[in-house]
Design a protein around this motif. Structure first.
Motif, PDB file in Angstrom:
ATOM      1  N   THR A 140       0.836  -1.206   0.000  1.00 36.67           N
ATOM      2  CA  THR A 140       0.000   0.000   0.000  1.00 36.67           C
ATOM      3  C   THR A 140       0.873   1.260   0.000  1.00 36.67           C
ATOM      4  O   THR A 140       0.358   2.372   0.092  1.00 36.67           O
ATOM      5  CB  THR A 140      -0.906   0.042   1.258  1.00 36.67           C
ATOM      6  OG1 THR A 140      -0.069  -0.116   2.410  1.00 36.67           O
ATOM      7  CG2 THR A 140      -1.952  -1.037   1.222  1.00 36.67           C
ATOM      8  N   THR A 215       0.917  -5.011  -6.902  1.00 35.00           N
ATOM      9  CA  THR A 215      -0.099  -4.053  -6.469  1.00 35.00           C
ATOM     10  C   THR A 215       0.246  -2.720  -7.137  1.00 35.00           C
ATOM     11  O   THR A 215       0.942  -1.885  -6.577  1.00 35.00           O
ATOM     12  CB  THR A 215      -0.086  -3.873  -4.929  1.00 35.00           C
ATOM     13  OG1 THR A 215       0.178  -5.123  -4.310  1.00 35.00           O
ATOM     14  CG2 THR A 215      -1.384  -3.311  -4.427  1.00 35.00           C
ATOM     15  N   TYR A 219      -4.463  -0.197  -7.980  1.00 34.46           N
ATOM     16  CA  TYR A 219      -4.905  -1.036  -6.860  1.00 34.46           C
ATOM     17  C   TYR A 219      -4.670  -0.319  -5.528  1.00 34.46           C
ATOM     18  O   TYR A 219      -5.477  -0.426  -4.599  1.00 34.46           O
ATOM     19  CB  TYR A 219      -4.187  -2.390  -6.884  1.00 34.46           C
ATOM     20  CG  TYR A 219      -4.643  -3.265  -8.024  1.00 34.46           C
ATOM     21  CD1 TYR A 219      -5.766  -4.082  -7.901  1.00 34.46           C
ATOM     22  CD2 TYR A 219      -3.970  -3.254  -9.246  1.00 34.46           C
ATOM     23  CE1 TYR A 219      -6.208  -4.866  -8.962  1.00 34.46           C
ATOM     24  CE2 TYR A 219      -4.391  -4.031 -10.314  1.00 34.46           C
ATOM     25  CZ  TYR A 219      -5.511  -4.835 -10.165  1.00 34.46           C
ATOM     26  OH  TYR A 219      -5.950  -5.597 -11.214  1.00 34.46           O
ATOM     27  N   TYR A 223      -7.609   0.729  -2.966  1.00 38.57           N
ATOM     28  CA  TYR A 223      -7.545   0.276  -1.571  1.00 38.57           C
ATOM     29  C   TYR A 223      -7.863   1.431  -0.623  1.00 38.57           C
ATOM     30  O   TYR A 223      -8.639   1.276   0.331  1.00 38.57           O
ATOM     31  CB  TYR A 223      -6.148  -0.299  -1.290  1.00 38.57           C
ATOM     32  CG  TYR A 223      -6.001  -0.899   0.089  1.00 38.57           C
ATOM     33  CD1 TYR A 223      -6.547  -2.144   0.386  1.00 38.57           C
ATOM     34  CD2 TYR A 223      -5.305  -0.225   1.097  1.00 38.57           C
ATOM     35  CE1 TYR A 223      -6.416  -2.705   1.644  1.00 38.57           C
ATOM     36  CE2 TYR A 223      -5.157  -0.778   2.362  1.00 38.57           C
ATOM     37  CZ  TYR A 223      -5.721  -2.007   2.625  1.00 38.57           C
ATOM     38  OH  TYR A 223      -5.587  -2.561   3.874  1.00 38.57           O
ATOM     39  N   GLN A 224      -7.298   2.613  -0.915  1.00 36.82           N
ATOM     40  CA  GLN A 224      -7.531   3.806  -0.078  1.00 36.82           C
ATOM     41  C   GLN A 224      -9.008   4.154   0.024  1.00 36.82           C
ATOM     42  O   GLN A 224      -9.472   4.654   1.044  1.00 36.82           O
ATOM     43  CB  GLN A 224      -6.846   5.024  -0.702  1.00 36.82           C
ATOM     44  CG  GLN A 224      -5.365   5.103  -0.437  1.00 36.82           C
ATOM     45  CD  GLN A 224      -4.741   6.303  -1.169  1.00 36.82           C
ATOM     46  OE1 GLN A 224      -5.428   7.078  -1.834  1.00 36.82           O
ATOM     47  NE2 GLN A 224      -3.442   6.450  -1.039  1.00 36.82           N
ATOM     48  N   LEU A 226     -11.681   2.099  -0.315  1.00 38.43           N
ATOM     49  CA  LEU A 226     -12.620   1.047   0.088  1.00 38.43           C
ATOM     50  C   LEU A 226     -12.925   1.067   1.590  1.00 38.43           C
ATOM     51  O   LEU A 226     -12.110   1.526   2.396  1.00 38.43           O
ATOM     52  CB  LEU A 226     -12.048  -0.325  -0.288  1.00 38.43           C
ATOM     53  CG  LEU A 226     -11.904  -0.628  -1.789  1.00 38.43           C
ATOM     54  CD1 LEU A 226     -11.237  -1.988  -1.989  1.00 38.43           C
ATOM     55  CD2 LEU A 226     -13.257  -0.591  -2.494  1.00 38.43           C
ATOM     56  N   SER A 227     -14.112   0.536   1.938  1.00 38.44           N
ATOM     57  CA  SER A 227     -14.462   0.335   3.357  1.00 38.44           C
ATOM     58  C   SER A 227     -13.558  -0.767   3.917  1.00 38.44           C
ATOM     59  O   SER A 227     -12.923  -1.498   3.146  1.00 38.44           O
ATOM     60  CB  SER A 227     -15.917  -0.127   3.444  1.00 38.44           C
ATOM     61  OG  SER A 227     -16.000  -1.427   2.862  1.00 38.44           O
ATOM     62  N   ASN A 228     -13.532  -0.885   5.229  1.00 33.41           N
ATOM     63  CA  ASN A 228     -12.653  -1.899   5.834  1.00 33.41           C
ATOM     64  C   ASN A 228     -12.958  -3.308   5.334  1.00 33.41           C
ATOM     65  O   ASN A 228     -12.050  -4.082   5.044  1.00 33.41           O
ATOM     66  CB  ASN A 228     -12.730  -1.846   7.366  1.00 33.41           C
ATOM     67  CG  ASN A 228     -11.928  -0.665   7.885  1.00 33.41           C
ATOM     68  OD1 ASN A 228     -11.077  -0.123   7.159  1.00 33.41           O
ATOM     69  ND2 ASN A 228     -12.205  -0.248   9.113  1.00 33.41           N
ATOM     70  N   ASP A 230     -14.327  -4.153   2.503  1.00 35.31           N
ATOM     71  CA  ASP A 230     -13.901  -4.299   1.108  1.00 35.31           C
ATOM     72  C   ASP A 230     -12.378  -4.295   0.969  1.00 35.31           C
ATOM     73  O   ASP A 230     -11.822  -4.934   0.067  1.00 35.31           O
ATOM     74  CB  ASP A 230     -14.538  -3.205   0.240  1.00 35.31           C
ATOM     75  CG  ASP A 230     -16.012  -3.510  -0.038  1.00 35.31           C
ATOM     76  OD1 ASP A 230     -16.421  -4.671   0.208  1.00 35.31           O
ATOM     77  OD2 ASP A 230     -16.740  -2.607  -0.487  1.00 35.31           O
ATOM     78  N   LYS A 231     -11.711  -3.590   1.874  1.00 36.65           N
ATOM     79  CA  LYS A 231     -10.234  -3.640   1.888  1.00 36.65           C
ATOM     80  C   LYS A 231      -9.787  -5.091   2.114  1.00 36.65           C
ATOM     81  O   LYS A 231      -8.903  -5.603   1.421  1.00 36.65           O
ATOM     82  CB  LYS A 231      -9.669  -2.776   3.034  1.00 36.65           C
ATOM     83  CG  LYS A 231      -9.531  -1.292   2.717  1.00 36.65           C
ATOM     84  CD  LYS A 231      -8.793  -0.600   3.877  1.00 36.65           C
ATOM     85  CE  LYS A 231      -8.316   0.791   3.549  1.00 36.65           C
ATOM     86  NZ  LYS A 231      -9.292   1.843   3.493  1.00 36.65           N
ATOM     87  N   THR A 232     -10.431  -5.730   3.082  1.00 40.04           N
ATOM     88  CA  THR A 232     -10.092  -7.126   3.396  1.00 40.04           C
ATOM     89  C   THR A 232     -10.371  -8.013   2.188  1.00 40.04           C
ATOM     90  O   THR A 232      -9.593  -8.914   1.853  1.00 40.04           O
ATOM     91  CB  THR A 232     -10.935  -7.615   4.609  1.00 40.04           C
ATOM     92  OG1 THR A 232     -10.793  -6.648   5.632  1.00 40.04           O
ATOM     93  CG2 THR A 232     -10.494  -8.971   5.102  1.00 40.04           C
ATOM     94  N   LYS A 235      -7.715  -7.507  -0.478  1.00 40.37           N
ATOM     95  CA  LYS A 235      -6.470  -8.177  -0.061  1.00 40.37           C
ATOM     96  C   LYS A 235      -6.558  -9.690  -0.249  1.00 40.37           C
ATOM     97  O   LYS A 235      -5.581 -10.340  -0.593  1.00 40.37           O
ATOM     98  CB  LYS A 235      -6.192  -7.884   1.419  1.00 40.37           C
ATOM     99  CG  LYS A 235      -5.346  -6.641   1.642  1.00 40.37           C
ATOM    100  CD  LYS A 235      -5.009  -6.527   3.105  1.00 40.37           C
ATOM    101  CE  LYS A 235      -3.777  -5.683   3.318  1.00 40.37           C
ATOM    102  NZ  LYS A 235      -3.495  -5.491   4.752  1.00 40.37           N
TER     103      LYS A 235
END
Ligand code: FPP
Ligand code: MG
Length: 298
Positions: A140, A215, A219, A223-224, A226-228, A230-232, A235
């Motif tokens: 990230t 990444t 990407y 990532y920045q 997205l909600s938590n 959706d971040k998961t 990943k």
């Protein structure tokens, strides 16, 4: 003039006096010759500039031979890669023959040019090493990505424009900035095309960067946003062969958050830095080439 570059490359390879090397070399598809276009535009179409182009293109070609082994890529420019057509050992050694021959020829050009190009090869090798390191986990950190693409891709383009300026007694620092900025935007656009284009256009599988552990900037920007949860989810997709639905989820979220435009805007800003460096040059084609890079679709 690019055909003269191709002829000179062929002449250099012939001088290696080995049938197998020549035969293997003849099976490699030539690329866009971006570095040569830049050198010839800056230095003019002199015999020495053509020799420099041939040296740089051979180095670039050999780096791709090695890169395709490292990336386990089975196609490039729509054709099977040399390590697939033959084997890994052959591809690596062909790369070594081509870049060492390029270095012999480079030593005959100009001392400052030889230092500039050879230092860039150290940088691009370190860049490839960084790429391999970064590919081990979901990254990230944009600074690490920028440093990696600066070394892996921009270094040889920067060295090409700087060397062309050295050969033609132009401002080497300004042309170095131009080349570096252009190299960075080139790689960022390349990383966007992996997401937007199909395999036919790319000459290699589409959406393969993320699967291969890369990444890339889009990407990271996604990532920045997205909600938590959706971040998961994003990943969990890292470095996996994804289903159609999973790929669509990524693409839909990129659209929702306008990621590709945001990524392109960063490439555009970098390109602008490059243009500012050479704004006093009366060379429209140096401006056009940046636009070609920003608008390219393959
Ligand atoms: C392509 O990147 C790779 C590079 C620009 C540099 C590769 C450098 C080395 C392998 C170091 C060895 C150098 C020499 C001279 C032998 P990419 O994988 O992101 O792009 P791709 O999609 O075109 O493969
Ligand atoms: Mg690769």
């Amino acid at each position: 003039m690019l055909s003269q570059v191709a002829q000179t490359m062929h002449k250099f390879v012939k001088q290696c006096e080995n049938k197998q090397v020549l035969n293997l070399y003849n099976q490699i598809e030539q690329g866009k010759m971006l570095r040569s276009k830049l050198i010839l535009l800056i230095a003019g179409q002199t015999p020495q500039a053509v020799e420099l182009c041939a040296v740089v293109e051979l180095i670039h070609l050999s780096s791709l031979l090695h890169d395709d082994v490292l990336d386990e890529a089975s196609t490039r420019r729509g054709k099977p890669t040399i390590h697939i057509l033959f084997d890994t050992k052959t591809a690596i050694m062909l790369g070594d023959v081509l870049y060492s021959k390029a270095f012999s020829q480079l030593s005959l050009i100009h001392k400052d040019v030889a230092y500039c190009i050879s230092s860039a090869v150290t940088a691009l090798s370190i860049g490839e090493l960084l790429d391999i390191e970064l590919s081990k986990s979901f990254n990230t950190n944009q600074e690490l990505y920028m440093d990696m693409i600066n070394k892996k891709t921009a270094s040889l383009i920067e060295a090409s424009t700087k060397s062309a300026a050295i050969l033609s007694n132009k401002d080497r620092d300004k042309f170095a900035i131009y080349g570096k900025s252009l190299g960075l935007s080139f790689q960022i656009i390349d990383d966007i095309l992996d997401i937007t284009q199909n395999s036919e256009t790319l000459g290699k599988p589409a959406m393969s960067d993320f699967k291969d552990g890369k990444t890339t900037l889009s990407y990271m920007l996604l990532y920045q946003e997205l909600s938590n949860d959706d971040k998961t989810k994003l990943k969990s997709y890292f470095k996996k062969s994804l289903t159609k639905d999973e790929l669509s989820w990524i693409k839909n979220n990129m659209t929702k958050h306008d990621i590709l435009n945001k990524t392109k805007q960063i490439a555009r800003q970098l390109a602008q830095n490059g243009l500012n460096a050479i704004k006093n040059e009366q060379n429209k084609k140096l401006f056009d080439i940046i636009n070609d890079i920003l608008n390219r679709e393959r």
